[in-house]
Design an enzyme around this catalytic site. Structure first.
Site, PDB file in Angstrom:
ATOM      1  N   ARG A 240     -32.166   0.204  19.990  1.00 19.44           N
ATOM      2  CA  ARG A 240     -30.728  -0.024  19.859  1.00 19.44           C
ATOM      3  C   ARG A 240     -30.517  -1.296  19.045  1.00 19.44           C
ATOM      4  O   ARG A 240     -31.190  -2.311  19.252  1.00 19.44           O
ATOM      5  CB  ARG A 240     -30.056  -0.150  21.232  1.00 19.44           C
ATOM      6  CG  ARG A 240     -29.794   1.173  21.940  1.00 19.44           C
ATOM      7  CD  ARG A 240     -28.729   1.981  21.187  1.00 19.44           C
ATOM      8  NE  ARG A 240     -28.371   3.213  21.869  1.00 19.44           N
ATOM      9  CZ  ARG A 240     -28.936   4.380  21.621  1.00 19.44           C
ATOM     10  NH1 ARG A 240     -29.912   4.473  20.730  1.00 19.44           N
ATOM     11  NH2 ARG A 240     -28.524   5.466  22.254  1.00 19.44           N
ATOM     12  N   GLU A 269     -22.774   0.244  13.563  1.00 15.13           N
ATOM     13  CA  GLU A 269     -23.216   1.244  12.591  1.00 15.13           C
ATOM     14  C   GLU A 269     -22.038   2.047  12.063  1.00 15.13           C
ATOM     15  O   GLU A 269     -21.222   2.517  12.862  1.00 15.13           O
ATOM     16  CB  GLU A 269     -24.243   2.178  13.258  1.00 15.13           C
ATOM     17  CG  GLU A 269     -25.502   1.438  13.698  1.00 15.13           C
ATOM     18  CD  GLU A 269     -26.455   2.322  14.498  1.00 15.13           C
ATOM     19  OE1 GLU A 269     -26.121   3.497  14.765  1.00 15.13           O
ATOM     20  OE2 GLU A 269     -27.532   1.833  14.855  1.00 15.13           O
ATOM     21  N   HIS A 297     -30.287   5.167  11.544  1.00 13.22           N
ATOM     22  CA  HIS A 297     -30.340   5.665  12.922  1.00 13.22           C
ATOM     23  C   HIS A 297     -30.836   7.115  12.910  1.00 13.22           C
ATOM     24  O   HIS A 297     -30.224   8.024  13.478  1.00 13.22           O
ATOM     25  CB  HIS A 297     -28.963   5.575  13.595  1.00 13.22           C
ATOM     26  CG  HIS A 297     -29.056   5.574  15.091  1.00 13.22           C
ATOM     27  ND1 HIS A 297     -28.209   4.828  15.895  1.00 13.22           N
ATOM     28  CD2 HIS A 297     -29.879   6.216  15.955  1.00 13.22           C
ATOM     29  CE1 HIS A 297     -28.507   5.027  17.167  1.00 13.22           C
ATOM     30  NE2 HIS A 297     -29.520   5.878  17.219  1.00 13.22           N
TER      31      HIS A 297
END
Length: 336
Positions: A240, A269, A297
């Site tokens: 994370r 993000e 991601h």
């Protein structure tokens, strides 16, 4: 049985889910990168379960908005964006899906390490940007031997353990720090436990982050951790984004305390692309050239892992509502 699929991410209309669970009614609420999906109060009041499909957005309604719901699920491993306390206050279990994409994330972590430490990313960048001038082995600044190097893991859960096995296959010595694991894990795995993050940082040539995000772990990879780091450290984060303090990472990289970093996740993000560290990387400033890799991601992703995730998310709901079988509960402390 009616399930609200909040922050639905897939381009399709849940054909896979409808095929395997034809008796369930799926209500899809799509989100964007900028904001969570808006929810109709009437729909909220009619559903038996809520699944959050976004890795970044929370569900745009409080648990109290779902009077009929009996379970909430985060469709993914991380559960920092599901209101575990709010659901728990109503004695409703909140769950996650921890057993999908394990190999993909572990492969991605090792892939980021190799791209930096074997130069596979740097060489291609130099050749495509500089032509014949880029044709030289010295253009990759972080190349080193893996055999005998120390690979440190923060958080030895499913993914951390899978990553450890891969690092060990490169003849690296694996050490880990995980204060939540019971004693003896080091004996059963053959990997060495260290008692503090500072010790891990001081010993490791590569550190890979695999811990969940919590108030305990938020910015735990910060100024103090980097100050303790072995010079030349390579940092990998596929967990994370907020676990790593980007300001502290930038300072450590400018001082060469951290030699390189591979980041699949960012604190925000995708907005953090304007952070000074990432802005310097995007401009290819000389001090950071070929020392940082950023991926969107994506460590969890493969077509197979997405199929697993989608079906396992529904399986958690169906097992509880149809069979009374609770899996992967992450707010059990509120349900006692």
């Amino acid at each position: 049985m009616k399930i609200l699929c909040a922050n639905w991410q897939a381009a399709d209309e849940a054909e896979l889910e409808r095929e395997h669970y034809p008796d369930i009614e799926f209500i899809l609420a799509r989100s964007t990168n900028e904001k969570a999906a808006t929810l109709d109060p009437t729909i909220c009041g009619s559903v038996d379960a809520v699944i959050n499909y976004s890795p970044t957005h929370i569900v745009a309604a409080a648990p109290t908005a779902f009077p009929r719901a009996r379970i909430a699920v985060r469709s993914g491993v991380g559960f920092d964006n599901i209101d575990t306390a709010g659901w728990g206050a109503r004695k409703i279990p909140a769950c996650n899906v921890p057993d999908y994409g394990t190999t993909e994330v572990a492969d991605h972590a090792i892939g980021l390490m190799l791209a930096l430490t074997r130069g596979t990313s740097a060489y291609g960048t130099e050749l495509s940007g500089n032509g014949p001038e880029g044709w030289h082995f010295s253009k990759a600044p972080l190349v080193r031997r893996h055999k005998g190097a120390t690979f440190g893991i923060v958080g030895l859960g499913r993914i951390g353990l899978a990553t450890a096995r891969r690092a060990a296959a490169f003849d690296m010595k694996v050490v880990f720090h995980d204060p939540h694991l019971l004693s003896g894990v080091d004996l059963s795995t053959g990997y060495e436990r260290v008692n503090s993050l500072a010790e891990l940082m001081a010993r490791a040539d590569v550190v890979s982050v695999h811990t969940p995000l919590s108030e305990e772990t938020r910015k735990v990879l910060g100024a103090a951790a980097f100050a303790a780091a072995k010079p030349g450290l390579v940092l990998i984060n596929t967990a994370r984004g907020p676990i790593v303090d980007l300001d502290a990472l930038e300072a450590a990289m400018r001082k060469d305390r951290v030699a390189g970093a591979g980041l699949d996740v960012l604190p925000n993000e995708p907005g953090d692309l304007d952070h000074p560290l990432l802005a310097a990387w995007r401009r290819r400033e000389p001090w950071i050239a070929n020392r940082l890799i950023v991926t969107p991601h994506a460590a969890f992703y493969s077509p197979a892992s997405m199929r697993d995730l989608r079906l396992k998310s529904i399986e958690v709901v169906h097992a509880y509502l149809a069979e009374g079988r609770l899996n992967n509960c992450v707010n059990a402390e509120y349900l006692k």
